[in-house]
Design a protein around this motif. Structure first.
Motif, short mmCIF file in Angstrom:
data_model
loop_
_atom_site.label_atom_id
_atom_site.label_comp_id
_atom_site.label_asym_id
_atom_site.label_seq_id
_atom_site.Cartn_x
_atom_site.Cartn_y
_atom_site.Cartn_z
N LYS B 249 0.83 -1.21 0.00
CA LYS B 249 0.00 0.00 0.00
C LYS B 249 0.87 1.26 0.00
O LYS B 249 0.79 2.09 0.89
CB LYS B 249 -0.99 -0.05 1.16
N ASP B 250 1.70 1.34 -1.04
CA ASP B 250 2.59 2.48 -1.18
C ASP B 250 2.22 3.27 -2.45
O ASP B 250 1.34 4.10 -2.41
CB ASP B 250 4.04 1.99 -1.17
N GLU B 251 2.87 2.97 -3.58
CA GLU B 251 2.56 3.75 -4.79
C GLU B 251 1.09 3.64 -5.18
O GLU B 251 0.49 4.60 -5.67
CB GLU B 251 3.43 3.28 -5.96
N THR B 252 0.50 2.46 -4.99
CA THR B 252 -0.93 2.29 -5.30
C THR B 252 -1.75 3.31 -4.51
O THR B 252 -2.70 3.90 -5.02
CB THR B 252 -1.37 0.86 -4.91
N MET B 253 -1.35 3.49 -3.26
CA MET B 253 -2.07 4.44 -2.42
C MET B 253 -1.71 5.88 -2.77
O MET B 253 -2.55 6.77 -2.64
CB MET B 253 -1.78 4.17 -0.94
N SER B 284 -3.14 -2.44 -8.62
CA SER B 284 -2.07 -2.40 -7.62
C SER B 284 -0.83 -3.14 -8.10
O SER B 284 -0.93 -4.16 -8.78
CB SER B 284 -2.55 -2.98 -6.30
N TYR B 285 0.33 -2.62 -7.72
CA TYR B 285 1.57 -3.26 -8.17
C TYR B 285 1.77 -4.62 -7.51
O TYR B 285 1.16 -4.93 -6.50
CB TYR B 285 2.77 -2.35 -7.93
N LYS B 286 2.63 -5.41 -8.10
CA LYS B 286 2.80 -6.81 -7.72
C LYS B 286 4.25 -7.11 -7.32
O LYS B 286 5.11 -6.27 -7.48
CB LYS B 286 2.45 -7.71 -8.92
N ARG B 287 4.46 -8.35 -6.88
CA ARG B 287 5.85 -8.84 -6.76
C ARG B 287 6.35 -9.17 -8.15
O ARG B 287 5.63 -9.80 -8.95
CB ARG B 287 5.90 -10.10 -5.89
#
Lengths: 162, 783, 282
Positions: B249-253, B284-287
């Protein structure tokens, strides 16, 4: 439509659109936000409530389908401020991490223990397999259910475990 | 549960024991307020218009019809952005709202605020966007070829890191056995059960207050300030109780907060935005998925001489944390082994896939899977057992790492390996399993893995954190820091450290949720750095406070300061005061101090020990200290159906000093199961930039029925740098599960699987599942 | 917040009358319908006719050797019915592995059939039980064997104004099983499933019926395999031949849940394991 049902042991009579999802009725209209939405498709179990004592996904039920029936949410688990043994056990064993899945897991646990007060590990796994948890790896949740079971059955509780 | 654990150091009163989480009651009673539980009077509902294609030029955006829909209060595009249109901690090129082109299917071209979600959804349908479709780049190796379609203005290389040590050619010349292998790992969704949510409220000062499911408040605040054109002190980000994050919950947020903020400022109303699971999965970004090539050289008797690796990471459409994630991969690429000759090259490439970033493990689970599989393959080649080969090569006290760093702490690798292998009689069992009859349907296998892990940010960047400790006049304490509770237990561990030092019980301590306007910027809550950084900062704050209140206590008890003991919400001087064992309640002391005008407020600040890095040769003291872990998996393979059951798992870790035993075990269990999901089930499949899974019906997480019995052994190995000796645990726990399982499957079947996840089809047929078009039709891809 | 329009009839006649109107759709447990509703219907959502209030449709009735289930009987009710455990073990096994507790508490047998998915877990057992479906509408009632009900994935002979009002079958021949494979051990959709119903007389198998799930556009029977097995003694040779035959009868595709080759192979494996009495490994 006018909807009559029992919510957390209290009669409720309310004007709603019958096609409202139960989760929206609870969260948006009745301000009971303890019920969580994780997927909206019955796949994660975060929105689990009890319908006539049985766990169901409140994202897949319409308001009109609970007419004259009994709904229990996380807010209805503690009675007069006293926590249900399952809530105590989840707290003590470390079965809670982020807590988003906890209300649903607790309701599934309570339904299991009502039906089967001394479940085996396998029965616990099966009963909780509709509730996804990403934090705990489930292990401490199993321990919590077992602790709650011992408490409910009045068995001595060994405190040598963490 | 079976647990073996060193008895906690008796010199601590509370640290090392099991303490119920300070936030547990709120969470079991349904009272904890998560982001989607917040509402404000008169709020509007925000909704996004996603890109219709994974790669396309935007020719025109027509919002006219949407804006006219009754109930719609604002429809915004990039033209309505008052500040910069993009943000990003490392490379500020991620678009809050796309202007010239869209780069992945989760990009957003327009946003709507309306009086209800239904109206907002309808309005989105009315937005017309003209696109000119561009070719899609979906393979990172293809993306780096000359002439590849460009995702951004310059070439598609997002990041490159190298490590050079010794002479790689000489290393292979000295080797009797050389092995080359390819491995790949799948893209993983964090799958926090709480989808992203925010409530943005226009502030009285022309600024904005955003309450949300945020992990890294300060990077998000920088993004919002940049996009909204506001100074940092007018953007206030408040963390709601967070329903899991795992780095997610970083760049997505940042994107969600920017969008909600834009709508709130444009309408002057609070705006709520809540992602559905489908939106979260899409956007949302992934691994990162990795493609990994290894070449390893060893002497006949199993002394590693050289490891060369070439590693490609799919960064997706935006850089996000890719440069740092891949740097960690580069540092750790050769595993926890002493290798004189190393050549490592790690590339991250832009593609039109969903972008990738931080996720628990941060570039290590991919590497651990590959290197730990490779070591087993080499052992097989050398006719050694997997433990023997490892023990010959593992890092020891004073070993030099691949980046030339001398390990000056106690290296516990042998101990963790012994812990997981001895009890199971690993070597004997491993040998017995190889003798199983060919025609038995159900075969047992056993496998091990190990790792070392640099803790905190290391040479990624400045590493410092602050904790505010405020004693109240009744002796209760309020803690606040910029590092956050996200489920991992930080609130409890930091409270315990303060409890230990001030001698007050944890129930007298309140840990506040982070608030950018009220807590010190302490960097991100990532990299297993919170206990270490915030713990050290808290110790400094406590020290400062004790220096101020001790004289008052000494005066009250008529004893020298060094005789004072703070314990159980009181202070006394055992047998040393003229008044015997008189105890003064901590509350009384606090009140006395306040009456005397002594400050009961302290800000402890801690900056990490130095690290070094030379970009030219990839040498340096990459991290200030390391932790060590080992896993053992026992499986039963149904050779007829390919079904793998993980029967038993043993995990041993060295977290330095355990703070909260219950919390530490929770981290290990959760980490192992996340690792098992990675190994067995999870795959965020994409085809030509289009996601193939939309929800948890097809992106499968482990359920309560899918997990083995887990045994945990934690080592007590206090680190002189750590707060009371503590290091870290959250990420190590999840990085080495997959290779232990793959190694166990090999032990059972003789079949080496080099690609994750180990689905039934892959185990049985060596093929993976991929959908080609819409839901319902797919083809198989050889793997 | 999702809002549907609903109609809540309290009698069957009222329900059938309502279903005779335009743009309406019956909803039972909702565990399939509400999941795919938007995907299928987009903006022109039909009104939902909520069947919960039709009390008689929730019943399990036994008359002599005939059992009839109301369409609103849930998976949990099937799973926990002592009567069905004896009379239809394969149906009980299928009901108990599907979904999760939450889903089984709501999902109904009628819904599972009407949804028409080739991987619907209750359908193969109903095939081998030779179940009869009663379909009702304002125009009257008709009866149809279950294997005539499905036309393709999600396509059935059910008319828009019709409702499944009963599912009935004779009690089984003493032996039956349902086995399936799925990616996960719970909350999973079958990759492939096999159900059977048969008798054993003096060491030979008779009255054998076999149905396969998720390996063709609809659930299918395996007539050639049934015929081959009939009257045979169950030894390794016979089982291997049967497994080979049944693989030829399956017509699987590859999709997100599995690969055609794998499914075909597993049909044979599950048949062998079922006849050998190897239980579901979940």
């Amino acid at each position: 439509m006018k909807l009559d049902f029992v919510l957390n042991n209290k009669r409720v009579s309310i004007n709603v659109k019958g096609g409202l999802r139960l989760i929206d009725l609870l969260r948006e209209q009745l301000d009971l936000v303890g019920t969580k939405e994780g997927c909206g498709k019955g796949e994660c179990g975060a929105c689990t409530v009890l319908l006539d004592g049985k766990p169901v996904c409140s994202c897949l039920i319409l308001a009109s389908q609970v007419r004259n029936r009994e709904v229990t949410t996380i807010e209805g688990l503690s009675i007069e401020g006293e926590m249900h043994p399952a809530q105590e056990a989840f707290t003590e064993t470390g079965a809670v991490q982020c807590g988003f899945c906890s209300p649903g897991l607790l309701l599934s646990t309570v339904a299991l223990l009502n039906e089967n007060p001394e479940p085996s590990r396998e029965q616990i796994r099966r009963a909780l397999s509709g509730n996804l948890c990403r934090c705990t790896g489930y292990e401490k949740i199993f321990e919590a259910v077992e602790l709650a079971s011992r408490r409910i059955n009045g068995l001595s509780v060994q405190n040598d475990k963490v | 549960m079976i647990l073996r654990c060193m008895k906690h150091d008796s010199k601590h009163k509370i640290v090392g024991s099991s303490v119920p989480r300070v936030d547990a009651f709120d969470k079991v009673s349904g009272r904890a307020k998560y982001a989607a539980d917040y509402n404000a009077k008169g709020q509007l509902y925000g909704m996004v218009c996603y890109a219709s294609h994974p790669h396309a030029k935007i020719l025109n955006i027509d919002t006219g019809k949407a804006a006219k829909l009754p109930g719609v209060r604002a429809v915004l595009t990039h033209e309505d952005i008052p500040g910069e249109k993009s943000f990003g901690s490392v490379i500020p090129h991620q678009m809050a709202l796309c202007s010239d082109k869209v780069r992945y299917s989760g990009d957003v071209v327009a946003i709507v605020a309306a009086e209800s979600i239904e109206v907002a959804e309808q309005a989105i349908e009315l937005i017309d966007v003209d696109y000119r479709q561009l070719d899609v780049v979906s393979d990172p190796k293809v993306a780096l070829k000359d002439g590849a379609i460009l995702i951004h203005d310059e070439n598609n290389l997002c990041a490159y890191h190298k490590v050079r040590r010794g002479n790689i050619d000489e290393g292979f010349e000295k080797s009797d056995v050389i092995l080359e292998r390819d491995y790949s790992t799948s893209k993983i969704e964090h799958s926090y059960i709480e989808p992203e949510a925010v409530l943005a409220e226009p502030g009285e000062n022309g600024g904005i207050t955003i309450t949300g499911s945020v992990q890294n408040l300060y990077s998000i605040r920088r993004a919002v300030a940049r996009v909204l054109g506001l100074s940092l002190n007018r953007v206030r980000i408040i963390q709601a109780t967070l329903g899991g994050s795992f780095g997610g919950k970083d760049e997505t947020m940042s994107a969600l907060c920017c969008r909600a903020g834009l709508l709130a400022l444009a309408t002057g109303k609070p705006v709520k935005m809540v992602n559905t699971r489908e939106m979260s999965m899409r956007e949302s970004y992934k691994r990162h998925s990795y493609q990994i090539h290894y070449k390893v050289g060893s002497t006949k008797c199993g002394i590693l001489q050289a490891i060369e690796s070439e590693i490609y990471a799919d960064a997706g459409a935006y850089a996000a944390m890719s440069p740092f994630v891949t740097w960690r991969s580069a540092v750790h690429a050769t595993g926890p082994y002493s290798i004189p000759n190393v050549k490592t090259d790690v590339y991250a490439a832009y593609t039109n896939n969903c972008y990738t970033g931080a996720m628990r493990g941060f570039g290590s689970p991919q590497i651990c899977f590959a290197i730990e599989s490779l070591i087993d393959e080499l052992a097989e080649e050398l006719n050694l057992d997997p433990l023997e080969l490892r023990l010959k090569n593992i890092l020891k006290d004073n070993s030099i790492t691949a980046t030339g760093q001398g390990l000056k702490h106690k290296v516990s690798l042998k101990e963790v390996l012994d812990n997981v292998t001895e009890k199971m009689g690993f070597v004997d069992k491993w040998k017995q399993n190889r003798e199983q009859k060919r025609d038995t349907a159900f075969k047992r296998g056993i496998g091990i893995s190990c790792s070392y892990r640099g803790i905190s940010l290391g040479a990624e960047g400045t590493d410092a954190a602050g904790v505010i400790i405020s004693i109240q006049t009744d002796g209760s304490v309020i803690l606040s820091t910029g590092l956050i509770e996200m489920g991992q237990g930080a609130a409890t561990t930091i409270s315990m450290i303060v409890s230990e030092k001030l001698g007050i019980t944890p129930d007298r301590i309140r840990f506040l949720s982070a608030d950018t306007s009220r807590s010190p910027d302490s960097g991100p809550t990532v990299a297993s750095r919170t206990t270490f950084m915030a713990g050290n900062a808290a110790l400094r704050g406590c020290h400062e406070l004790l220096e101020r209140i001790k004289p008052v206590a000494a005066e009250l008890l008529r004893c020298p300061e060094q005789d004072l003991l703070f314990e159980n919400n009181s202070v006394y001087a055992p047998n040393k005061t003229s008044e015997g064992d008189r105890k003064i309640p901590f509350s009384e002391l606090a009140d006395k101090c306040f009456q005397k005008g002594i400050s009961l407020f302290a800000h402890g600040w801690y900056k990490s020990p130095p690290t070094t890095w030379n970009e030219e040769n990839g040498q340096g003291d990459a991290y200030f200290t390391y932790v060590y872990g080992a896993n053992l998996a026992e499986v039963e393979v149904d050779c007829i159906t390919g079904n793998v059951r993980v029967l038993k798992f043993i995990s041993s870790h060295d977290p330095g000093q355990i703070v909260n035993l219950s919390g530490a075990l929770g981290q290990v269990y959760g980490g192992v199961i996340m690792g098992i999901g990675y190994a067995m089930l999870e795959n965020y499949a994409e085809s030509e930039g289009n996601p193939l899974v939309a929800n948890f019906d097809e992106y499968l997480l482990p359920t309560a029925c899918d997990i083995p019995e887990i045994e945990t052994t934690l080592i007590h190995n206090p680190d002189e740098l750590g707060p009371l000796g503590a290091k870290s645990l959250g990420e190590p726990a999840c990085e080495i599960a997959a290779p232990a399982i793959a190694n166990a499957v090999f032990n059972a079947t003789g079949m080496r699987i080099r690609h994750l996840p180990l689905t039934l089809e892959r185990v049985k047929l060596g093929k993976e599942l991929v959908r080609i078009d819409s839901r319902g039709s797919v083809k198989a891809r050889g793997g | 917040m999702t809002k549907y329009k609903t109609i809540n009839p309290t009698t069957l006649d009222e329900a059938l009358e309502t279903l005779n109107g335009c743009n309406v759709m019956p909803i039972a447990g909702g565990t399939d319908l509400l999941v795919k509703f938007y995907e299928v219907y987009g903006k022109s959502l039909p009104k939902l006719v909520v069947l919960d209030g039709l009390i008689p449709l929730h019943e399990i009735k036994t008359e002599n050797d005939r059992i009839s289930l109301g369409p609103l009987v849930t998976f949990s009710e099937i799973e926990n019915s002592p009567e069905l455990r004896k009379a239809a073990p394969q149906l009980v096994q299928a009901a108990s592995v599907a979904g999760s507790v939450q889903i089984r508490n709501r999902a109904t047998i009628g819904g599972n059939i009407a949804n028409g998915s080739p991987s619907g877990d209750l359908i193969p057992p109903l095939y081998v039980l030779n179940a009869e479906l009663e379909l009702s509408s304002v125009n009257g009632r008709r009866s149809i064997p279950i294997d005539k009900f499905f036309k393709g994935p999600g396509i059935t002979v059910l008319e828009k104004n019709e409702l499944i009002t009963s599912i009935s079958f004779d009690k089984t021949f003493e032996n039956g099983f349902f086995l399936r494979l799925a990616t996960r051990k719970a909350l999973a959709i079958s990759k492939v499933s096999v159900a059977a119903n048969y008798s054993m007389q003096n060491g030979t198998i008779t009255n054998v019926r076999i149905a396969l799930g998720a390996v063709a556009p609809t659930v299918i029977r395996a007539p050639r395999t049934e015929e081959y097995l009939s009257g045979k003694e169950l030894n390794d040779n016979v089982l291997s031949t049967a497994a080979k035959l049944i693989k030829e009868e399956a017509k699987p595709i590859s999709d997100i849940r599995s690969i055609a080759d794998y499914r075909r192979e597993m049909v044979g494996v599950l048949l062998k394991r079922g006849l050998n009495g190897i239980p579901q490994s979940e």
